[in-house]
Design an enzyme around this catalytic site. Sequence first.
Site, PDB file in Angstrom:
ATOM      1  N   GLN A   1      29.618  39.435  63.407  1.00  0.00           N
ATOM      2  CA  GLN A   1      28.678  38.491  64.009  1.00  0.00           C
ATOM      3  C   GLN A   1      27.297  39.085  64.228  1.00  0.00           C
ATOM      4  OE1 GLN A   1      31.191  38.429  67.696  1.00  0.00           O
ATOM      5  NE2 GLN A   1      29.212  38.407  68.762  1.00  0.00           N
TER       6      GLN A   1
ATOM      7  N   CYS B   1      30.381  34.713  68.642  1.00  0.00           N
ATOM      8  CA  CYS B   1      31.807  34.941  68.403  1.00  0.00           C
ATOM      9  C   CYS B   1      32.576  33.632  68.314  1.00  0.00           C
ATOM     10  CB  CYS B   1      32.379  35.818  69.508  1.00  0.00           C
ATOM     11  SG  CYS B   1      32.111  35.171  71.178  1.00  0.00           S
TER      12      CYS B   1
ATOM     13  N   HIS C   1      34.315  35.904  75.415  1.00  0.00           N
ATOM     14  CA  HIS C   1      34.453  36.258  74.000  1.00  0.00           C
ATOM     15  C   HIS C   1      35.541  35.388  73.379  1.00  0.00           C
ATOM     16  CE1 HIS C   1      33.920  38.637  70.460  1.00  0.00           C
ATOM     17  NE2 HIS C   1      35.096  39.231  70.507  1.00  0.00           N
TER      18      HIS C   1
END
Length: 329
Positions: free
Chosen positions: A131, A137, A277
Amino acid sequence: MKALALTVSLLVFLYCVCATPLVTEKDEFGFKTWMSEHNRRYSVDEYYQRLQIFTENKRRVDQHNAGNHKFRMGLNQFADMTFAEFKKKYLLTEPQNCSATKGNHVSSNGPYPDSIDWRKKGNYVTHVKNQGSCGSCWTFSTTGCLESVTAIATGKLLLLAEQQLVDCAGAFNNHGCNGGLPSQAFEYIKYSKGIMTEDDYPYTARDGPCKYNPQHAAAFVRDVVNITLYDEMGMVDAVARFNPVSFAYEVTNDFMFYTGGVYSSTKCHNTTDKVNHAVLAVGYAEENDTPYWIVKNSWGTSWGIDGYFYIERGKNMCGLAACSSYPVV
């Protein structure tokens, strides 16, 4: 006045020296070796700043590995960064609303296989991507899941466009490089009637204007399935019976340097408001009586286990069962 200024500067210098760990010749050699391995270049001032951070990180890694833990840490590509810098560049900075209190995934009663790995079941999982310095993400978790679900359904494994989600999915409570959720990205793809390929909409790792062309859409979402909040067995059911599953969880500073083993932490929380995340569960297994998830990350193949990691299963570790979802194609 000059003498006073000189005295103050000297005191500040001495305070900084005393307040930070002493950097040895061995530390500096290790840092230079790491710089060479990771192709790092710094100005003179930044060199000493990064050397100090690297040394502090190395001592934390060494201390962890000397203890009794289920996972190992190592000096990876993030070793010259503080956790604050890492969070700003790689994690979700906008608060995420994991709202699937009651999901629409219907679990069976099993039984389930002891282990499953979709990478070994066929050509169903794309390679690990990177990324870059963008909190995107959530887009990689989304495309990774849709790539797999589409391949399972059609036999064709495509590389889908994360950048389209970064640029275009804002109306579905996503924030580009500042974060989002796979469930919301699946909703965007459903209502926008598709997502393009990486080749047609290349990744830039920064926010940009939306360039989506529906005529070039390559994959589609018919429906979005959310797994009920904290129902980790629902995740097992979905991965065992259907396909990989997207989920979000909380990353803390010990995870930053993960290199292997089954990740387990007492530093993270198991609540929805701390997730930062998003990743992709491609399977599950057990090691030394510890059940774990097999997870695809988006920090490149030099991180973790060739870009993957294992995280303890069955305890809602770090809130991993707070926001899990997958698409129907």
